[in-house]
Design a protein around this motif. Structure first.
Motif, PDB file in Angstrom:
ATOM      1  N   GLN A  22     -50.155 -75.227  17.064  1.00 38.65           N
ATOM      2  CA  GLN A  22     -49.001 -75.204  17.953  1.00 38.65           C
ATOM      3  C   GLN A  22     -49.440 -75.114  19.414  1.00 38.65           C
ATOM      4  OE1 GLN A  22     -45.752 -75.699  17.592  1.00 38.65           O
ATOM      5  NE2 GLN A  22     -45.490 -75.359  19.790  1.00 38.65           N
ATOM      6  N   ASN A  23     -50.435 -74.287  19.680  1.00 38.60           N
ATOM      7  CA  ASN A  23     -50.915 -74.150  21.060  1.00 38.60           C
ATOM      8  C   ASN A  23     -51.684 -75.374  21.530  1.00 38.60           C
ATOM      9  OD1 ASN A  23     -49.749 -71.679  21.613  1.00 38.60           O
ATOM     10  ND2 ASN A  23     -51.516 -70.496  20.916  1.00 38.60           N
ATOM     11  N   ALA A  24     -52.270 -76.123  20.595  1.00 37.03           N
ATOM     12  CA  ALA A  24     -52.914 -77.378  20.966  1.00 37.03           C
ATOM     13  C   ALA A  24     -51.860 -78.407  21.352  1.00 37.03           C
ATOM     14  CB  ALA A  24     -53.768 -77.896  19.820  1.00 37.03           C
ATOM     15  N   ALA A  25     -50.719 -78.382  20.645  1.00 40.69           N
ATOM     16  CA  ALA A  25     -49.639 -79.324  20.937  1.00 40.69           C
ATOM     17  C   ALA A  25     -48.902 -78.949  22.211  1.00 40.69           C
ATOM     18  CB  ALA A  25     -48.671 -79.379  19.761  1.00 40.69           C
ATOM     19  N   THR A  26     -48.653 -77.650  22.376  1.00 44.41           N
ATOM     20  CA  THR A  26     -47.960 -77.139  23.570  1.00 44.41           C
ATOM     21  C   THR A  26     -48.710 -75.896  24.037  1.00 44.41           C
ATOM     22  OG1 THR A  26     -45.843 -77.907  22.664  1.00 44.41           O
ATOM     23  CG2 THR A  26     -45.758 -76.390  24.549  1.00 44.41           C
ATOM     24  N   PRO A  27     -49.655 -76.056  24.962  1.00 43.96           N
ATOM     25  CA  PRO A  27     -50.504 -74.927  25.374  1.00 43.96           C
ATOM     26  C   PRO A  27     -49.695 -73.706  25.812  1.00 43.96           C
ATOM     27  CG  PRO A  27     -51.397 -76.969  26.219  1.00 43.96           C
ATOM     28  CD  PRO A  27     -50.059 -77.323  25.608  1.00 43.96           C
ATOM     29  N   GLY A  28     -50.089 -72.561  25.268  1.00 44.12           N
ATOM     30  CA  GLY A  28     -49.455 -71.309  25.653  1.00 44.12           C
ATOM     31  C   GLY A  28     -48.123 -71.021  24.991  1.00 44.12           C
ATOM     32  N   SER A  29     -47.695 -71.864  24.062  1.00 44.63           N
ATOM     33  CA  SER A  29     -46.373 -71.655  23.470  1.00 44.63           C
ATOM     34  C   SER A  29     -46.327 -70.438  22.549  1.00 44.63           C
ATOM     35  CB  SER A  29     -45.900 -72.899  22.724  1.00 44.63           C
ATOM     36  OG  SER A  29     -46.860 -73.336  21.782  1.00 44.63           O
ATOM     37  N   ILE A  30     -47.450 -70.078  21.941  1.00 46.51           N
ATOM     38  CA  ILE A  30     -47.516 -68.851  21.143  1.00 46.51           C
ATOM     39  C   ILE A  30     -48.598 -67.957  21.740  1.00 46.51           C
ATOM     40  CG2 ILE A  30     -47.982 -67.812  18.899  1.00 46.51           C
ATOM     41  CD1 ILE A  30     -46.954 -70.312  17.562  1.00 46.51           C
ATOM     42  N   ALA A  31     -48.160 -66.917  22.442  1.00 43.61           N
ATOM     43  CA  ALA A  31     -49.083 -65.942  23.014  1.00 43.61           C
ATOM     44  C   ALA A  31     -49.099 -64.643  22.219  1.00 43.61           C
ATOM     45  CB  ALA A  31     -48.697 -65.641  24.465  1.00 43.61           C
ATOM     46  N   SER A  32     -48.147 -64.512  21.289  1.00 47.87           N
ATOM     47  CA  SER A  32     -48.076 -63.304  20.474  1.00 47.87           C
ATOM     48  C   SER A  32     -47.523 -63.664  19.105  1.00 47.87           C
ATOM     49  CB  SER A  32     -47.183 -62.248  21.145  1.00 47.87           C
ATOM     50  OG  SER A  32     -45.892 -62.774  21.417  1.00 47.87           O
ATOM     51  N   VAL A  33     -48.026 -62.979  18.084  1.00 48.59           N
ATOM     52  CA  VAL A  33     -47.607 -63.263  16.713  1.00 48.59           C
ATOM     53  C   VAL A  33     -47.538 -61.955  15.936  1.00 48.59           C
ATOM     54  CG1 VAL A  33     -49.995 -63.690  15.971  1.00 48.59           C
ATOM     55  CG2 VAL A  33     -48.096 -64.680  14.661  1.00 48.59           C
ATOM     56  N   ALA A  34     -46.548 -61.848  15.049  1.00 47.77           N
ATOM     57  CA  ALA A  34     -46.375 -60.648  14.230  1.00 47.77           C
ATOM     58  C   ALA A  34     -46.516 -61.006  12.758  1.00 47.77           C
ATOM     59  CB  ALA A  34     -45.019 -60.016  14.491  1.00 47.77           C
ATOM     60  N   LEU A  35     -47.210 -60.149  12.022  1.00 44.49           N
ATOM     61  CA  LEU A  35     -47.411 -60.346  10.591  1.00 44.49           C
ATOM     62  C   LEU A  35     -47.123 -59.060   9.835  1.00 44.49           C
ATOM     63  CD1 LEU A  35     -50.123 -61.649  12.225  1.00 44.49           C
ATOM     64  CD2 LEU A  35     -50.455 -62.661   9.973  1.00 44.49           C
ATOM     65  N   VAL A  36     -46.711 -59.199   8.576  1.00 47.24           N
ATOM     66  CA  VAL A  36     -46.557 -58.060   7.679  1.00 47.24           C
ATOM     67  C   VAL A  36     -47.743 -58.042   6.720  1.00 47.24           C
ATOM     68  CG1 VAL A  36     -44.044 -58.135   7.842  1.00 47.24           C
ATOM     69  CG2 VAL A  36     -45.204 -59.421   6.026  1.00 47.24           C
ATOM     70  N   GLY A  37     -47.735 -57.101   5.790  1.00 43.55           N
ATOM     71  CA  GLY A  37     -48.782 -57.044   4.778  1.00 43.55           C
ATOM     72  C   GLY A  37     -48.610 -58.174   3.778  1.00 43.55           C
ATOM     73  N   LEU A  38     -49.333 -59.262   3.970  1.00 43.65           N
ATOM     74  CA  LEU A  38     -49.167 -60.441   3.130  1.00 43.65           C
ATOM     75  C   LEU A  38     -49.546 -60.128   1.678  1.00 43.65           C
ATOM     76  CD1 LEU A  38     -50.756 -63.125   5.502  1.00 43.65           C
ATOM     77  CD2 LEU A  38     -48.353 -62.427   5.332  1.00 43.65           C
ATOM     78  N   GLY A  39     -48.647 -60.430   0.762  1.00 46.34           N
ATOM     79  CA  GLY A  39     -48.921 -60.239  -0.656  1.00 46.34           C
ATOM     80  C   GLY A  39     -48.843 -58.817  -1.157  1.00 46.34           C
ATOM     81  N   ALA A  40     -48.557 -57.873  -0.264  1.00 47.01           N
ATOM     82  CA  ALA A  40     -48.609 -56.461  -0.648  1.00 47.01           C
ATOM     83  C   ALA A  40     -47.364 -55.997  -1.403  1.00 47.01           C
ATOM     84  CB  ALA A  40     -48.813 -55.586   0.582  1.00 47.01           C
ATOM     85  N   GLN A  41     -46.306 -56.801  -1.363  1.00 47.47           N
ATOM     86  CA  GLN A  41     -45.087 -56.411  -2.057  1.00 47.47           C
ATOM     87  C   GLN A  41     -44.936 -57.231  -3.336  1.00 47.47           C
ATOM     88  OE1 GLN A  41     -41.546 -56.369   0.389  1.00 47.47           O
ATOM     89  NE2 GLN A  41     -40.192 -55.994  -1.331  1.00 47.47           N
ATOM     90  N   THR A  42     -44.379 -58.416  -3.244  1.00 50.25           N
ATOM     91  CA  THR A  42     -44.168 -59.248  -4.425  1.00 50.25           C
ATOM     92  C   THR A  42     -45.484 -59.634  -5.084  1.00 50.25           C
ATOM     93  OG1 THR A  42     -42.173 -60.146  -3.390  1.00 50.25           O
ATOM     94  CG2 THR A  42     -43.056 -61.354  -5.265  1.00 50.25           C
ATOM     95  N   GLY A  43     -46.516 -59.869  -4.284  1.00 52.97           N
ATOM     96  CA  GLY A  43     -47.801 -60.296  -4.820  1.00 52.97           C
ATOM     97  C   GLY A  43     -48.624 -59.203  -5.463  1.00 52.97           C
ATOM     98  N   GLN A  44     -48.207 -57.923  -5.305  1.00 53.73           N
ATOM     99  CA  GLN A  44     -48.843 -56.767  -5.947  1.00 53.73           C
ATOM    100  C   GLN A  44     -50.297 -56.550  -5.512  1.00 53.73           C
ATOM    101  OE1 GLN A  44     -47.936 -56.389 -10.240  1.00 53.73           O
ATOM    102  NE2 GLN A  44     -46.570 -58.162 -10.011  1.00 53.73           N
ATOM    103  N   VAL A  45     -50.635 -56.988  -4.308  1.00 52.69           N
ATOM    104  CA  VAL A  45     -51.998 -56.786  -3.807  1.00 52.69           C
ATOM    105  C   VAL A  45     -52.128 -55.353  -3.285  1.00 52.69           C
ATOM    106  CG1 VAL A  45     -53.719 -57.565  -2.142  1.00 52.69           C
ATOM    107  CG2 VAL A  45     -52.176 -59.227  -3.204  1.00 52.69           C
ATOM    108  N   PRO A  46     -53.116 -54.591  -3.735  1.00 50.24           N
ATOM    109  CA  PRO A  46     -53.290 -53.220  -3.243  1.00 50.24           C
ATOM    110  C   PRO A  46     -53.480 -53.192  -1.728  1.00 50.24           C
ATOM    111  CG  PRO A  46     -54.638 -53.591  -5.193  1.00 50.24           C
ATOM    112  CD  PRO A  46     -54.100 -54.932  -4.787  1.00 50.24           C
ATOM    113  N   ALA A  47     -53.034 -52.113  -1.104  1.00 48.58           N
ATOM    114  CA  ALA A  47     -53.034 -52.027   0.358  1.00 48.58           C
ATOM    115  C   ALA A  47     -54.413 -52.262   0.960  1.00 48.58           C
ATOM    116  CB  ALA A  47     -52.489 -50.663   0.786  1.00 48.58           C
ATOM    117  N   ARG A  48     -55.449 -51.638   0.405  1.00 42.92           N
ATOM    118  CA  ARG A  48     -56.794 -51.788   0.985  1.00 42.92           C
ATOM    119  C   ARG A  48     -57.279 -53.222   0.872  1.00 42.92           C
ATOM    120  NH1 ARG A  48     -61.937 -52.101  -0.602  1.00 42.92           N
ATOM    121  NH2 ARG A  48     -61.384 -51.910  -2.799  1.00 42.92           N
ATOM    122  N   VAL A  49     -57.034 -53.842  -0.272  1.00 48.39           N
ATOM    123  CA  VAL A  49     -57.446 -55.225  -0.466  1.00 48.39           C
ATOM    124  C   VAL A  49     -56.689 -56.145   0.479  1.00 48.39           C
ATOM    125  CG1 VAL A  49     -57.552 -57.132  -2.123  1.00 48.39           C
ATOM    126  CG2 VAL A  49     -58.083 -54.806  -2.873  1.00 48.39           C
TER     127      VAL A  49
END
Length: 225
Positions: A143-170
């Motif tokens: 996205q930033n290659a297509a429009t430089p500077g368009s994403i300067a910040s991003v938020a993520l949750v614990g991927l796979g930690a809920q429905t995917g049953q991945v342990p927190a440390r993993v």
């Protein structure tokens, strides 16, 4: 004379309601610059992009996907599925991601990255979280290659930690690995990204600490400078 300024480092916000995931992040990401760790909902994070763990068809009817669809409106699922149809033949493989305009002021973009093929799947014994996280950050690169500077910040949750049953440390260790790949390298080929992750991290699930990826010379991506 025109002076070119280097792009600002990406601000990464890791946020989750699961306090075990938050605690594991604090250990895995200790000393990692540019990363903020919070306890709370992603809906409360002011960032240019939110990352949601999805399924390969972009059906936003469960987990965080459903929460985000209620928040942004039903049109967000249509945009995600259109991007999957147009760019991926209707099915988004684990290790790929799409970035679409959200239609809102915050976030301006939604990045959907599958941690599983179906809507409910145990991925605790896989590297899917690392693949999904790496793909999400590569979507930021694109996205930033297509429009430089368009994403300067991003938020993520614990991927796979809920429905995917991945342990927190993993989950935390695998996400750290995905982030480290973003810091070092840009891939234009999703298959190359998947091969790099799976080829080096088969033993990560049994490790006591996260491992930083070293990208082989044969990788087709470009190293960041």
């Amino acid at each position: 004379m025109t002076v070119k300024h280097a792009p600002k480092p990406l601000r990464v916000v890791l946020t989750d309601l699961n306090t075990d995931v938050v605690a594991a992040w604090r250990t895995a990401f200790a000393g990692t610059p540019g990363v903020e760790i919070r306890t709370g909902s992603i809906l409360d994070v002011d960032a240019d992009a939110w990352v949601t763990p999805t399924n390969s068809r972009g059906l936003m009817n469960g987990g965080l996907d459903a929460v985000i669809k209620r928040h942004l409106g039903a049109g967000i699922q249509l945009r995600v599925q259109r991007a999957i149809r147009d760019g991926h033949g209707g099915e988004l493989k684990v290790g790929s991601a799409v970035c679409v305009p959200s239609g809102a002021a915050v976030p301006r973009f939604l990045i959907s990255t599958p941690t599983m093929r179906t809507s409910t799947q145990d991925v605790s014994q896989t590297l899917n979280v690392a693949l999904a996280c790496a793909a999400a950050f590569q979507a930021v690169h694109r996205q930033n290659a297509a429009t430089p500077g368009s994403i300067a910040s991003v938020a993520l949750v614990g991927l796979g930690a809920q429905t995917g049953q991945v342990p927190a440390r993993v989950c935390a260790n695998l996400m750290w690995t995905g982030h480290s790949l973003f810091e070092d390298h840009e891939f234009t080929d999703a298959d190359d990204l998947r091969a790099t992750v799976t080829g080096q991290l088969d033993d990560l699930l049994a490790a006591d600490r996260p491992h930083r990826l070293t990208v082989p010379a044969t990788a087709r991506g470009t190293r960041r400078r």
